[in-house]
Design an enzyme around this catalytic site. Structure first.
Site, mmCIF file in Angstrom:
data_model
loop_
_atom_site.group_PDB
_atom_site.id
_atom_site.type_symbol
_atom_site.label_atom_id
_atom_site.label_comp_id
_atom_site.label_asym_id
_atom_site.label_seq_id
_atom_site.Cartn_x
_atom_site.Cartn_y
_atom_site.Cartn_z
ATOM 1 N N VAL A 219 26.171 52.152 48.766
ATOM 2 C CA VAL A 219 27.050 51.031 49.069
ATOM 3 C C VAL A 219 28.377 51.156 48.321
ATOM 4 O O VAL A 219 29.456 51.034 48.906
ATOM 5 C CB VAL A 219 26.338 49.708 48.716
ATOM 6 C CG1 VAL A 219 27.267 48.526 48.893
ATOM 7 C CG2 VAL A 219 25.100 49.550 49.575
ATOM 8 N N ASP B 66 30.891 54.531 37.518
ATOM 9 C CA ASP B 66 29.455 54.724 37.377
ATOM 10 C C ASP B 66 29.192 55.178 35.949
ATOM 11 O O ASP B 66 29.889 56.064 35.437
ATOM 12 C CB ASP B 66 28.949 55.770 38.380
ATOM 13 C CG ASP B 66 27.468 55.579 38.664
ATOM 14 O OD1 ASP B 66 27.108 55.292 39.817
ATOM 15 O OD2 ASP B 66 26.660 55.678 37.701
ATOM 16 N N THR C 230 19.301 46.919 43.134
ATOM 17 C CA THR C 230 18.452 45.736 42.900
ATOM 18 C C THR C 230 17.035 46.092 43.339
ATOM 19 O O THR C 230 16.546 45.600 44.346
ATOM 20 C CB THR C 230 18.951 44.500 43.683
ATOM 21 O OG1 THR C 230 19.093 44.866 45.076
ATOM 22 C CG2 THR C 230 20.273 44.000 43.172
ATOM 23 N N THR D 261 22.519 43.637 47.222
ATOM 24 C CA THR D 261 21.704 42.628 47.903
ATOM 25 C C THR D 261 20.970 41.806 46.858
ATOM 26 O O THR D 261 20.140 42.341 46.118
ATOM 27 C CB THR D 261 20.715 43.319 48.853
ATOM 28 O OG1 THR D 261 21.480 44.032 49.822
ATOM 29 C CG2 THR D 261 19.811 42.315 49.540
ATOM 30 N N GLY E 40 10.962 51.844 57.187
ATOM 31 C CA GLY E 40 10.966 52.132 55.749
ATOM 32 C C GLY E 40 12.381 52.096 55.234
ATOM 33 O O GLY E 40 13.238 51.431 55.798
ATOM 34 N N CYS F 147 15.914 49.389 52.093
ATOM 35 C CA CYS F 147 16.339 48.007 52.342
ATOM 36 C C CYS F 147 15.290 47.129 53.020
ATOM 37 O O CYS F 147 14.921 46.085 52.482
ATOM 38 C CB CYS F 147 17.611 48.021 53.175
ATOM 39 S SG CYS F 147 18.886 49.034 52.431
#
Ligand code: UGA
Length: 455
Positions: free
Chosen positions: A13, A32, A88, A123, A262, A265
């Protein structure tokens, strides 16, 4: 007018969004903490597999619109918006683990020196953005120094750049006018071309993300259920999907039957939605059923393999085409292959798989499966080929050559990539696909999902 954007996290993302924001003309820094990733990107190697991303990154770096850093502290001063795009993962109970999100938000709070919109792209469950707001407010002490916004992503792996540049909609959850204006400027290059901007309150934006993924997962589970039924009533699921998908109220997308959904997400987000519903004391029986149906689906795929091998896979060599959770990606997270292949090995099969992306974590995730260099190598002396992933490149494979190197030329097509006529003409003596007449699953014993929901 271009916006100064910083993105924390260079996963799917973050990196795709950063490169695309730069392509839209904004000034972007991608951060990062993992120096290894930053070094890779600097050398032109992408830490993720996404078609054409390397060119997009290289062009924008060259144009001076895209930079990379390993320091949040040094990258969030003087910026208009900081996007949090960190992972997440599911915690043990199925809830999203928000540690990385909150840690990133606090790092931003510690370093910003002007009004900055802290945008959550990761998310996150409903309520998270308000928690971010409270934590940052506590640290900064005054509400005028920042605002929060929820801006969920709808990027499919493998088609992420296209999904970003030509979105069906952009969702922005924001309750601060100054922040809303910044978000509108960020997306102006897309909205002037006609992309719809859906502006909502924060909880609604958070909910849209989960509802979208859950709905798509339910849609796939629905067509998988219809496929099973088609097999026993002499119908063809491909035509059923076409026939219902042309109804614009239904839509043709996400009606391809397969071995189960799968990825990073759908499984995580459906579980998290279930947890949100549970916490709110509301039933979510449809989402729960889709999760259970998906567990059963994968078990029923194992049973199909057994049947193709005459009831037992012991001593058989099974060649597998594709181990990633879908085609055009190297991602194996929650791939159906992880549930379908280990039981076959346990039951005595020798499993050799070929995947065009040569997934780097195949050895760790499927230690009992040998990874082959080519489809032909995997198929050599095999008793059965199982197609698990819908790689486009598989459709140009020379089926006759594959059949010619096998011990018994049998093909179990769990993505309906081929057709019986062509497979038989190529020398396959057995061809079984999903949701079509021919060999039906008949009285296939579908295992009870039982406690699967909490797995
Ligand atoms: C999904 C959503 O499609 C994106 O909109 C969303 O942004 C993303 O999750 C996310 O939340 O980050 P992705 O996980 O890349 O994207 O994968 P999908 O293309 O949605 O496929 C999910 C699973 O459903 C795969 O296992 C795929 O094989 C399966 N699938 C999909 C089918 O079996 N049949 C279909 O017709 C479509």
């Amino acid at each position: 007018m271009s916006v100064k954007i910083t993105i924390i996290g260079t996963g799917y993302v973050g990196l795709v969004s950063g490169a695309c924001f730069a392509e839209l003309g904004h000034d972007v820094i991608c951060v990062d903490a993992d120096q290894r990733k930053i070094d890779m990107i600097a050398e032109g190697r992408m830490p993720i597999y996404e078609p054409a991303l390397d060119q997009l990154v290289a062009r924008n770096v060259e144009l001076g619109r895209l930079r990379f850093s390993n320091s949040t502290k040094d990258s969030v001063k003087g910026r208009d918006a900081v996007f949090i795009a960190v992972g997440t993962p599911s915690d043990g109970a199925g809830r999203a683990d928000l540690r990385f999100v909150f840690a990133a938000a606090m790092e931003v709070a510690n370093a910003i020196d002007q009004f900055t919109v802290i945008v959550t792209k990761s998310t996150v469950p409903v309520g998270t953005n308000h928690q971010v707001y409270s934590r940052v407010l506590e640290r900064l002490g005054h509400p005028d120094a920042f605002a929060v916004a929820s801006n969920p992503e709808f990027l499919r792996e493998g088609a992420a750049i296209q999904d970003f540049m030509e979105p069906d909609r952009v969702v922005i959850g924001c309750e601060n006018d100054r922040a809303k204006a910044v978000m509108e400027r960020i997306y102006a290059p897309l909205t002037v071309k006609g992309s719809r901007l859906v502006a909502t309150n924060i909880e609604t934006a958070e909910m849209i993300k989960y509802a979208a993924n859950a709905f798509l997962a339910i849609k796939v589970s629905f067509i998988n259920e219809v496929a099973d039924l088609c097999e026993v009533i002499n119908a063809n699921v491909n035509d059923v999907a076409l026939g219902i998908g042309l109804d614009h109220r239904i839509g043709a997308a996400f009606l391809k039957t397969g071995p189960g959904w799968g990825g990073s997400c759908f499984p995580k987000d459906t579980r998290a939605l279930l947890m949100t519903a549970r916490d709110a004391g509301m039933p979510a029986t449809i989402v729960q059923s889709a999760i259970e149906a998906n567990v059963s689906r994968k078990k029923s795929m194992v049973e199909r393999v057994r049947r193709m091998c005459g009831g037992s896979v012991a001593g058989k060599k099974i060649a597998v085409l594709g181990v990633t959770f879908k085609g055009q990606t190297d991602d194996m997270r929650e791939s159906p292959s992880l549930d379908i292949l280990p039981p076959l090995v346990l039951e005595g099969a020798v499993v050799e798989a070929y995947d065009p992306s040569n997934p780097h974590d195949a050895a760790a995730l499927l230690p009992e499966v040998t990874m082959a260099e080519s489809a032909i190598a995997a198929a050599t002396d095999a008793d059965l080929i199982v197609v698990l992933t819908e790689w486009m490149i598989f459709t140009t494979i020379d089926l006759a050559e594959l059949a010619s190197v096998m011990r018994t030329p049998a093909l179990l097509d769990l993505r309906n990539l081929f057709d019986r006529g062509k497979a038989e003409a190529a020398g396959f003596t057995r061809y079984v696909s999903l949701g079509q007449t021919g060999e039906s699953i008949g009285d296939l014993a579908i295992a009870e999902p039982s406690a699967a929901i909490n797995q």
